[in-house]
Design a protein around this motif. Structure first.
Motif, PDB file in Angstrom:
ATOM      1  N   ALA A 266     -13.741   1.207  -7.012  1.00  0.00           N
ATOM      2  CA  ALA A 266     -13.517   0.024  -8.541  1.00  0.00           C
ATOM      3  C   ALA A 266     -12.435  -1.015  -7.853  1.00  0.00           C
ATOM      4  CB  ALA A 266     -12.828   0.122  -9.685  1.00  0.00           C
ATOM      5  N   GLN A 267     -12.815  -2.026  -7.964  1.00  0.00           N
ATOM      6  CA  GLN A 267     -11.878  -3.189  -7.082  1.00  0.00           C
ATOM      7  C   GLN A 267     -10.547  -3.289  -7.824  1.00  0.00           C
ATOM      8  OE1 GLN A 267     -15.169  -3.917  -7.381  1.00  0.00           O
ATOM      9  NE2 GLN A 267     -15.887  -3.799  -5.140  1.00  0.00           N
ATOM     10  N   ASN A 268     -11.033  -3.393  -9.741  1.00  0.00           N
ATOM     11  CA  ASN A 268      -9.289  -3.479  -9.786  1.00  0.00           C
ATOM     12  C   ASN A 268      -8.299  -2.447  -9.556  1.00  0.00           C
ATOM     13  OD1 ASN A 268     -10.742  -0.880 -11.283  1.00  0.00           O
ATOM     14  ND2 ASN A 268      -9.311  -0.913 -12.752  1.00  0.00           N
ATOM     15  N   LEU A 269      -8.778  -0.924  -8.666  1.00  0.00           N
ATOM     16  CA  LEU A 269      -7.480  -0.703  -8.043  1.00  0.00           C
ATOM     17  C   LEU A 269      -6.549  -1.211  -6.785  1.00  0.00           C
ATOM     18  CD1 LEU A 269      -9.694   2.413  -7.073  1.00  0.00           C
ATOM     19  CD2 LEU A 269      -8.311   2.212  -9.333  1.00  0.00           C
ATOM     20  N   PHE A 270      -7.563  -2.273  -6.603  1.00  0.00           N
ATOM     21  CA  PHE A 270      -6.627  -3.017  -5.737  1.00  0.00           C
ATOM     22  C   PHE A 270      -5.755  -4.227  -6.419  1.00  0.00           C
ATOM     23  CE2 PHE A 270      -5.822  -7.369  -3.710  1.00  0.00           C
ATOM     24  CZ  PHE A 270      -5.090  -6.809  -2.357  1.00  0.00           C
ATOM     25  N   THR A 271      -5.891  -3.861  -7.717  1.00  0.00           N
ATOM     26  CA  THR A 271      -4.923  -4.814  -8.469  1.00  0.00           C
ATOM     27  C   THR A 271      -4.129  -3.660  -9.237  1.00  0.00           C
ATOM     28  OG1 THR A 271      -7.099  -6.191  -9.649  1.00  0.00           O
ATOM     29  CG2 THR A 271      -4.649  -6.092 -10.859  1.00  0.00           C
ATOM     30  N   TYR A 272      -4.037  -2.582  -9.604  1.00  0.00           N
ATOM     31  CA  TYR A 272      -3.088  -2.033  -9.487  1.00  0.00           C
ATOM     32  C   TYR A 272      -2.494  -1.283  -8.387  1.00  0.00           C
ATOM     33  CZ  TYR A 272      -6.261  -0.587 -13.414  1.00  0.00           C
ATOM     34  OH  TYR A 272      -7.661  -0.106 -14.303  1.00  0.00           O
ATOM     35  N   ALA A 273      -2.515  -1.402  -7.189  1.00  0.00           N
ATOM     36  CA  ALA A 273      -1.823  -1.696  -5.827  1.00  0.00           C
ATOM     37  C   ALA A 273      -1.120  -2.500  -5.620  1.00  0.00           C
ATOM     38  CB  ALA A 273      -2.679  -0.958  -4.732  1.00  0.00           C
ATOM     39  N   SER A 274      -1.378  -4.022  -5.183  1.00  0.00           N
ATOM     40  CA  SER A 274      -1.260  -5.321  -5.391  1.00  0.00           C
ATOM     41  C   SER A 274       0.043  -5.057  -6.528  1.00  0.00           C
ATOM     42  CB  SER A 274      -2.154  -6.101  -5.342  1.00  0.00           C
ATOM     43  OG  SER A 274      -2.564  -6.187  -4.934  1.00  0.00           O
ATOM     44  N   ARG A 275       0.093  -4.652  -8.217  1.00  0.00           N
ATOM     45  CA  ARG A 275       0.690  -4.602  -8.386  1.00  0.00           C
ATOM     46  C   ARG A 275       2.120  -4.453  -8.357  1.00  0.00           C
ATOM     47  NH1 ARG A 275       4.492  -4.239 -12.126  1.00  0.00           N
ATOM     48  NH2 ARG A 275       4.887  -4.210 -14.084  1.00  0.00           N
ATOM     49  N   TYR A 276       2.411  -2.904  -8.172  1.00  0.00           N
ATOM     50  CA  TYR A 276       3.652  -2.006  -7.509  1.00  0.00           C
ATOM     51  C   TYR A 276       3.627  -1.615  -6.620  1.00  0.00           C
ATOM     52  CZ  TYR A 276       2.492  -0.195 -12.477  1.00  0.00           C
ATOM     53  OH  TYR A 276       2.450  -0.187 -13.517  1.00  0.00           O
ATOM     54  N   ARG A 277       2.561  -2.954  -5.343  1.00  0.00           N
ATOM     55  CA  ARG A 277       3.447  -3.323  -4.219  1.00  0.00           C
ATOM     56  C   ARG A 277       3.444  -1.713  -3.378  1.00  0.00           C
ATOM     57  NH1 ARG A 277       4.361  -7.838  -3.741  1.00  0.00           N
ATOM     58  NH2 ARG A 277       5.002  -9.693  -5.260  1.00  0.00           N
TER      59      ARG A 277
END
Length: 306
Positions: A266-277
């Motif tokens: 899912a694309q929102n996994l990139f959101t999680y990765a970006s959020r936690y850097r």
């Protein structure tokens, strides 16, 4: 076939728009960060609340969900085991495990469920399982690993109660479980805000592709290749083996669980990765490669089991 292609076409167009926006600098140098924060802190929690508040929680108690949960745990467990042995760190290992097992059940899963399986509700068990169980667990691990908020241990253990994604999911489940109907004046604006989630996630992902290296060639190439192999081949095979060998599913039920397990990361996994850097390149490349590979995988599954 049409459902597979149409679902991917919609996603490709929005990601492409994000890429163009990134190249032109139309939204400024901090566009990706702003869209990521918007999706993580505001739009996605609203979307999850409105979706789960109206969901039928009885779908949780089904053999199909058990197959999904077991196949998810199997491939994620393989990645975690390898990551532990290789010393990839808690953060990157968590993101890699998600990319190996967390399917795109929303913006891609729904159209494919409609056109390939003939029923959008068939993706609901996967959506519920991922949002109720997998997401809060993974984000809590990232927080406790030091990627999230600092502070006393007791405060960090309460992270799921303060994480926007987890709060949106768990609150929606609570509303559904109690049978309470959210008043229209409350639900309408939340639905409107939630509708921003998928476009914001896809646009942020498209912007991130500007200037990025070819997938599978960077420093995280071993993590990327392992997660893509597990997502594109390992999870569908695990779902098929469990569904047919353990639960005795045949025909349409077997097709349902294997198709949903064959969806890309899912694309929102990139959101999680970006959020936690952490693991940002890993998430970006794994999502891209698994999305490309899922087209022939889904076509093959539909041809063999349909």
């Amino acid at each position: 076939m049409r459902g597979v292609l149409s679902g991917f076409a919609v996603i490709a167009v929005v990601i492409g728009a994000g890429y163009v926006i990134g190249r032109r600098g139309s939204l400024g140098p901090h566009a990706r960060e702003v869209l990521t924060k918007l999706a993580f802190s505001v739009a996605s929690p609203a979307l999850l609340f409105t979706t789960l508040a109206r969901a039928d929680l009885s779908v949780i108690f089904s053999s199909r969900l058990l197959v999904t949960a077991m196949s998810t745990a199997a491939v994620a467990g393989v990645f975690v085991a390898v990551g532990t042995v290789r010393g990839w760190g808690v953060g990157r290992t968590t993101i890699g495990a998600l990319c190996s097992s967390y399917v795109n059940s929303g913006n891609l899963g729904i159209p494919i469920a409609v056109y390939v399986l003939g029923d959008a509700s068939l993706v609901a068990p996967v959506l519920l399982f991922q949002q109720i169980m997998v997401t809060p667990l993974a984000l809590t691990v990232l927080d406790l690993s030091g990627r999230g908020e600092k502070g006393p241990l007791w405060r960090r253990l309460l992270t799921p109660l303060r994480n926007p994604i987890a709060v949106g999911s768990l609150t929606g489940v609570l509303v559904s479980a109690t049978g309470w109907t959210v008043p229209g004046p409350v639900m309408a604006p939340l639905t409107l805000i939630g509708n921003m989630s998928v476009p914001a996630v896809l646009l942020a992902y498209g912007i991130s592709l500007r200037g990025s290296a070819a997938p599978g060639r960077g420093d995280d190439r071993h993590l990327v290749l392992l997660s893509v192999a597990l997502k594109s081949a390992g999870q569908p095979l695990a779902a098929w083996a469990l569904a047919s060998g353990v639960f005795g599913l045949r025909g349409a039920p077997l097709l349902d669980v294997v198709v949903t397990s064959s969806l890309p990361a899912a694309q929102n996994l990139f959101t999680y990765a970006s959020r936690y850097r952490v693991g940002e390149s890993l998430a970006r490349e794994a999502i891209l490669l698994s999305t490309i590979l899922s087209v022939p995988v889904l076509v093959l599954v539909a041809a063999l089991l349909g």
